[in-house]
Design a protein around this motif. Structure first.
Motif, short mmCIF file in Angstrom:
data_model
loop_
_atom_site.label_atom_id
_atom_site.label_comp_id
_atom_site.label_asym_id
_atom_site.label_seq_id
_atom_site.Cartn_x
_atom_site.Cartn_y
_atom_site.Cartn_z
N CYS B 135 0.82 -1.21 0.00
CA CYS B 135 0.00 0.00 0.00
C CYS B 135 0.85 1.26 0.00
CB CYS B 135 -0.90 0.03 1.23
SG CYS B 135 -2.10 -1.29 1.27
N HIS B 136 1.92 1.24 0.79
CA HIS B 136 2.66 2.49 1.03
C HIS B 136 3.78 2.73 0.04
CE1 HIS B 136 0.57 3.34 4.78
NE2 HIS B 136 0.76 2.11 5.18
N GLY B 137 4.15 1.67 -0.74
CA GLY B 137 5.27 1.84 -1.66
C GLY B 137 4.93 2.77 -2.82
N GLY B 138 5.92 3.53 -3.23
CA GLY B 138 5.77 4.36 -4.42
C GLY B 138 4.64 5.37 -4.37
N ASP B 139 4.25 5.78 -3.21
CA ASP B 139 3.15 6.73 -3.08
C ASP B 139 3.70 8.04 -2.53
OD1 ASP B 139 0.95 8.22 -2.38
OD2 ASP B 139 -0.21 6.46 -1.75
N ALA B 143 5.81 9.55 0.99
CA ALA B 143 7.23 9.65 0.67
C ALA B 143 8.06 10.00 1.90
CB ALA B 143 7.45 10.68 -0.43
N LYS B 144 7.51 10.88 2.75
CA LYS B 144 8.33 11.32 3.88
C LYS B 144 8.62 10.20 4.87
CE LYS B 144 4.76 13.01 7.02
NZ LYS B 144 4.32 14.03 7.92
N PHE B 145 7.84 9.12 4.80
CA PHE B 145 8.12 8.01 5.70
C PHE B 145 9.18 7.07 5.14
CE2 PHE B 145 3.69 9.21 6.69
CZ PHE B 145 3.86 9.57 8.01
N GLN B 146 9.54 7.27 3.89
CA GLN B 146 10.62 6.52 3.24
C GLN B 146 10.47 5.01 3.36
OE1 GLN B 146 14.55 8.39 3.77
NE2 GLN B 146 13.57 9.70 5.30
N PHE B 147 9.31 4.52 2.99
CA PHE B 147 9.05 3.08 3.11
C PHE B 147 10.03 2.24 2.30
CE2 PHE B 147 4.94 4.29 4.85
CZ PHE B 147 4.79 3.35 5.84
N GLU B 148 10.45 2.75 1.11
CA GLU B 148 11.36 1.97 0.28
C GLU B 148 12.70 1.78 0.99
OE1 GLU B 148 9.49 4.37 -0.91
OE2 GLU B 148 8.23 3.34 -2.39
N LYS B 149 13.14 2.87 1.65
CA LYS B 149 14.42 2.81 2.34
C LYS B 149 14.32 1.86 3.55
CE LYS B 149 17.92 6.15 3.54
NZ LYS B 149 18.09 7.58 3.85
N ILE B 150 13.19 1.95 4.21
CA ILE B 150 12.97 1.04 5.32
C ILE B 150 13.06 -0.39 4.83
CG2 ILE B 150 11.22 0.17 6.93
CD1 ILE B 150 10.22 3.01 7.26
#
Ligand code: HEM
Lengths: 204, 341
Positions: B135-139, B143-150
């Protein structure tokens, strides 16, 4: 330098006992305290040992302090620690003058040791300050660090432990400096070693 | 003015000690009474009105059974009402769900629509569950939560490397209860405890720990025996400060490192450049400065608790003073010896 002839019995047994233990505990505390302050806990065993020894020595020093405290509360040795405020500053100055200039001219000590007053004004001041201000603070702050949960949690937003820690370090530092000066000034007896003999055998 | 102060200093100290003891006792009692009050006023969302939550009507159809420890249904053949126990893992606690970040969703937003029939079909066990990135990826919104980096940090962490695919986001972040904390909670202590309880949910619970590994669970208290004032450290520092690679941002501390790389030096925290200032503390200090101004935010915040000598100045000053004392004593001694000859 002093002009009495028959030896004065200045240091009763209990003060000698207290003093030798106190000196040993202080030395232990300074050494372990430094190794904690400048620790590298990768050598964890040594660090833990230093902490353990420091804690035990601190408790023993505190108990030993009670001997000094009670002894000087109730025996006549306590009278030597009563500072006569009138003219004290002048007397301090003349003692200071003696240490900075007089000794080099082989002048006599301005306040020779007598049965009535065994400390010169500088000794009196520094002993009172160390024994009745700095040591109690070291002990109290030490207790606060040993039991961090009893230490006041925060004062104007900063953890109570920070103040306690700072106070403990400051007082420990003062004791260290005091000890160096104290030992050096003890060489000002009749001979270099005579004061050290006194604090062991009691006679001056 | 002529007067004699002939009081033994020991008496003075005794009186001062007494005053100190009284002040200490007073401070302690006001300390504990104020924390007592706080606990009372804390809102407890147990008796909240469910109707005010979005989708609560639909969700209650599920929570009717999954919201408590037992459920009831009518046996179609015997026509009797049967009471059964709900497996504890399948219980969704309403009071936690309705304050969580996902409280606005319908159960069937993430779970299959087929669950709306009872008894649930056995095939539904095979349903693949979404994880955070689905759900949260690429949205941009997130972005400020940096899910991809996590995610990439998590992939490099021991949790991901040493365990099977079973180790998902949900092991630590329960989607039904997860509540964003560090960014919204001004109480640093609560954030720290919230975060540490996440780690402890496995590391102090053998049954959950065993789901993921056959290794024997190490005893955390014994493992941390070397740490002085263990209790203080455990309640004032997050586990991840020492056990994760901190990359100077608030949230991305998901790269849990092997224990050989965990922080063990006191001065990593209790010194200049404390690692604690890399993430949570830094964020809190910045927030405090924004809200309370520069002075109060920097000096009077709870974050100023990791040692009074942040930049080693006191150590240096004390060494210089000590050296000075020794020097003066030496000079004095040398002159004395020369003069006496
Ligand atoms: C190895 C370390 C020490 C040595 C060699 C030493 C030596 C001496 C000597 C020779 C005296 C007798 C001279 C005098 O009365 O002034 C003395 C007395 C004294 N020392 Fe020390 N000292 C040491 C450590 C300490 C420490 C650590 C303290 C306190 C923190 C201390 C506190 C005192 C006090 C209060 C007296 C006066 C006792 C009395 O007569 O009531 N000393 N010391």
């Amino acid at each position: 330098m002093e002009n009495h002839n028959e030896p004065l019995y200045l240091y009763p047994v209990w003060i000698r006992l207290w003093h030798i233990l106190n000196a040993l505990f202080c030395l232990t505390l300074i050494i372990t305290g430094l190794s904690i302050q400048f620790s590298n806990p990768t050598i964890i065993v040594k660090f833990r040992a230093a902490v353990a020894v420091h804690n035990v020595a601190g408790v023993l020093l505190s108990i030993n302090y009670l001997i000094f405290f009670l002894g000087n509360l109730f025996t006549k040795n306590g009278a030597y620690y009563v500072i006569e405020v009138r003219g004290f500053f002048t007397r301090l100055k003349s003692q200071f003058h003696h240490y900075t200039i007089g000794v080099f001219k082989n002048e006599n000590a301005p306040f020779p040791v007598t049965m009535e007053s065994k400390f010169n004004p500088l000794q009196q001041f520094s002993y009172v300050a160390i024994m009745y201000a700095v040591l109690p603070l070291v002990i109290l702050s030490g207790i606060g660090l040993l039991y961090p949960e009893i230490t006041v949690h925060s004062l104007i937003g900063i953890s109570g432990l920070d103040y306690t820690d700072l106070l403990h370090l400051l007082c420990g530092f003062i004791v260290t400096i005091f000890m160096c000066i104290h030992i050096y000034f003890c060489t000002f007896g009749k001979t270099t070693l005579s004061n050290f003999k006194s604090i062991i055998n009691g006679y001056h | 003015m002529i007067y004699r102060a002939n009081v033994r200093p020991a008496w003075v100290v005794l009186v001062l000690l007494l005053c100190f003891a009284i002040a200490f006792a007073l401070a302690k009692s006001s300390d504990s009474s104020s924390s007592g009050k706080k606990a009372e006023t804390q809102e407890y969302p147990e008796k909240v009105n469910l109707a005010k939550f979005k989708n609560s009507e639909t969700n209650e159809l599920c929570l009717k059974c999954h919201g408590q420890s037992k459920y009831a249904y009518e046996n179609a053949e015997t026509k009797k009402v049967v009471h059964k126990r709900m497996y504890s893992e399948l219980i969704i606690k309403r009071d936690e769900f309705y304050v969580s970040n996902h409280k606005g969703f319908k159960c069937t937003d993430c779970h299959s629509e087929d669950y709306t029939t009872f008894p649930h079909s056995g095939n539904l066990r095979m349903e693949s569950k979404a994880n955070c990135l689905d759900c949260h990826g690429g949205d941009d919104k997130y972005a400020k939560f940096q899910f991809e980096k996590i995610d990439s940090n998590f992939m490099a962490s021991v949790h991901s490397q040493k365990h099977s695919q079973d180790f998902t986001c949900w092991m630590c972040h329960n989607p039904h209860t997860y509540k964003i904390n560090a960014r919204t909670n001004e109480n640093l202590k609560e954030t720290i405890i919230y975060d540490n309880l996440i780690c402890l949910s496995c590391h102090s619970d053998i049954t959950k720990y065993e789901l993921l590994t056959n290794k024997q669970k190490p005893n955390i208290l014994v493992k941390h025996e070397w740490l002085p004032n263990q209790a203080s450290h455990f309640t004032n520092v997050r586990c991840i400060e020492c056990h994760a690679q901190n990359k100077d941002t608030l949230i991305v501390a998901h790269q849990i490192v092997p224990k050989s790389l965990a922080v063990k030096k006191c001065e990593s925290c209790h010194a200049k450049n404390s690692i604690l200032y890399a993430s949570l503390f830094k964020y809190q200090v910045q927030e405090n400065i924004k809200k309370q101004g520069w002075f109060k935010g920097l000096f009077l915040s709870e974050t100023a608790t990791i040692g009074p000598d942040q930049n080693n100045t006191l150590n240096i000053i004390s060494l210089v003073l000590f050296g000075f004392t020794i020097l003066i004593i030496l000079i004095h001694a040398v002159i004395r010896i020369q003069k006496s000859h």
